[in-house]
Design a protein around this motif. Structure first.
Motif, PDB file in Angstrom:
ATOM      1  N   ALA A  32      33.806  50.379  38.025  1.00 13.96           N
ATOM      2  CA  ALA A  32      34.840  49.477  38.499  1.00 13.96           C
ATOM      3  C   ALA A  32      35.026  48.382  37.459  1.00 13.96           C
ATOM      4  CB  ALA A  32      34.457  48.858  39.848  1.00 13.96           C
ATOM      5  N   MET A  33      36.181  47.753  37.504  1.00 10.01           N
ATOM      6  CA  MET A  33      36.464  46.641  36.601  1.00 10.01           C
ATOM      7  C   MET A  33      37.050  45.494  37.401  1.00 10.01           C
ATOM      8  SD  MET A  33      38.019  48.573  33.258  1.00 10.01           S
ATOM      9  CE  MET A  33      38.017  47.066  32.260  1.00 10.01           C
ATOM     10  N   GLY A  34      36.755  44.306  36.939  1.00 11.06           N
ATOM     11  CA  GLY A  34      37.246  43.156  37.676  1.00 11.06           C
ATOM     12  C   GLY A  34      37.539  41.979  36.767  1.00 11.06           C
ATOM     13  N   TRP A  35      38.172  40.990  37.358  1.00  8.00           N
ATOM     14  CA  TRP A  35      38.460  39.734  36.673  1.00  8.00           C
ATOM     15  C   TRP A  35      37.719  38.605  37.373  1.00  8.00           C
ATOM     16  CZ3 TRP A  35      41.065  39.432  32.183  1.00  8.00           C
ATOM     17  CH2 TRP A  35      41.879  40.505  31.823  1.00  8.00           C
ATOM     18  N   TYR A  36      37.065  37.786  36.576  1.00  9.29           N
ATOM     19  CA  TYR A  36      36.441  36.563  37.055  1.00  9.29           C
ATOM     20  C   TYR A  36      37.100  35.396  36.329  1.00  9.29           C
ATOM     21  CZ  TYR A  36      32.551  39.183  39.170  1.00  9.29           C
ATOM     22  OH  TYR A  36      31.789  40.017  39.940  1.00  9.29           O
ATOM     23  N   ARG A  37      36.907  34.216  36.867  1.00  9.76           N
ATOM     24  CA  ARG A  37      37.373  33.026  36.170  1.00  9.76           C
ATOM     25  C   ARG A  37      36.390  31.882  36.379  1.00  9.76           C
ATOM     26  NH1 ARG A  37      42.750  31.397  39.757  1.00  9.76           N
ATOM     27  NH2 ARG A  37      41.636  30.680  41.637  1.00  9.76           N
ATOM     28  N   GLN A  38      36.385  30.994  35.424  1.00  8.88           N
ATOM     29  CA  GLN A  38      35.522  29.825  35.519  1.00  8.88           C
ATOM     30  C   GLN A  38      36.308  28.607  35.083  1.00  8.88           C
ATOM     31  OE1 GLN A  38      31.747  30.058  33.437  1.00  8.88           O
ATOM     32  NE2 GLN A  38      30.890  28.472  34.740  1.00  8.88           N
ATOM     33  N   ALA A  39      36.531  27.726  36.027  1.00  9.10           N
ATOM     34  CA  ALA A  39      37.229  26.479  35.744  1.00  9.10           C
ATOM     35  C   ALA A  39      36.225  25.441  35.258  1.00  9.10           C
ATOM     36  CB  ALA A  39      37.941  25.984  37.006  1.00  9.10           C
ATOM     37  N   PRO A  40      36.686  24.431  34.553  1.00  5.03           N
ATOM     38  CA  PRO A  40      35.784  23.387  34.051  1.00  5.03           C
ATOM     39  C   PRO A  40      34.972  22.758  35.175  1.00  5.03           C
ATOM     40  CG  PRO A  40      37.937  23.165  33.053  1.00  5.03           C
ATOM     41  CD  PRO A  40      38.077  24.213  34.109  1.00  5.03           C
ATOM     42  N   GLY A  41      33.662  22.743  35.002  1.00  2.76           N
ATOM     43  CA  GLY A  41      32.792  22.122  35.980  1.00  2.76           C
ATOM     44  C   GLY A  41      32.554  22.933  37.232  1.00  2.76           C
ATOM     45  N   LYS A  42      33.031  24.165  37.261  1.00  2.41           N
ATOM     46  CA  LYS A  42      32.865  24.989  38.458  1.00  2.41           C
ATOM     47  C   LYS A  42      32.139  26.277  38.116  1.00  2.41           C
ATOM     48  CE  LYS A  42      36.891  23.275  40.978  1.00  2.41           C
ATOM     49  NZ  LYS A  42      38.114  23.672  41.750  1.00  2.41           N
ATOM     50  N   GLN A  43      31.646  26.937  39.162  1.00  4.91           N
ATOM     51  CA  GLN A  43      30.977  28.214  38.953  1.00  4.91           C
ATOM     52  C   GLN A  43      32.002  29.329  38.736  1.00  4.91           C
ATOM     53  OE1 GLN A  43      28.393  28.770  42.368  1.00  4.91           O
ATOM     54  NE2 GLN A  43      26.675  27.864  41.269  1.00  4.91           N
ATOM     55  N   ARG A  44      31.543  30.362  38.098  1.00  2.01           N
ATOM     56  CA  ARG A  44      32.402  31.517  37.907  1.00  2.01           C
ATOM     57  C   ARG A  44      32.692  32.156  39.258  1.00  2.01           C
ATOM     58  NH1 ARG A  44      30.699  35.687  33.257  1.00  2.01           N
ATOM     59  NH2 ARG A  44      30.715  33.690  32.195  1.00  2.01           N
ATOM     60  N   GLU A  45      33.946  32.543  39.464  1.00  2.00           N
ATOM     61  CA  GLU A  45      34.329  33.157  40.727  1.00  2.00           C
ATOM     62  C   GLU A  45      35.093  34.448  40.488  1.00  2.00           C
ATOM     63  OE1 GLU A  45      37.095  30.881  43.053  1.00  2.00           O
ATOM     64  OE2 GLU A  45      38.526  30.652  41.409  1.00  2.00           O
TER      65      GLU A  45
END
Length: 125
Positions: A32-45
């Motif tokens: 499977a493949m997915g996308w995560y994101r990490q905003a400044p000062g936040k955990q990766r989601e």
């Protein structure tokens, strides 16, 4: 397997952007493949993911209805179409390949998954 993201950039709120994740190497092993994101000062989601079996993609509630994940198996590429972008979508976006169960929260083994280098998406308000 190696993953390379592209397509990030600076856009205004309400704009659209499409990210790409090109896979190379032993792509037959991808579950499977997915996308995560990490905003400044936040955990990766987790943003969303799609399985190699061709089922419907799954999305985080925060992006449902605005983002669409697709894949082109012939090109070994996964896409993230982002519409109606909001300031809070600003983050570094990462492509990931892993066993399907990782996306539903099962314990992870870092040797069984691959990450891209990330691409920055900045949405100005």
């Amino acid at each position: 397997v190696q993953l390379v993201e592209s397509g990030g950039g600076l856009v205004q709120a309400g704009d659209s952007l499409r990210l790409s994740c090109a896979a190379s190497g032993s792509t037959f092993s991808i579950n499977a493949m997915g996308w995560y994101r990490q905003a400044p000062g936040k955990q990766r989601e987790l943003v969303g993911y799609i399985t190699s079996g061709g089922g419907s993609p799954h999305y985080a509630d925060s992006v449902k209805g605005r983002f669409t994940i697709s894949r082109d198996n012939a090109k070994n590429t996964m896409y993230l179409q982002m519409n109606s972008l909001k300031f809070e979508d600003t983050a570094v976006y990462y492509c990931n390949a892993a066993p399907t169960t990782y996306y539903s929260g099962s314990p992870r083994n870092r040797y069984l998954e691959v990450w891209g280098q990330g691409t920055l998406v900045t949405v100005s308000s």
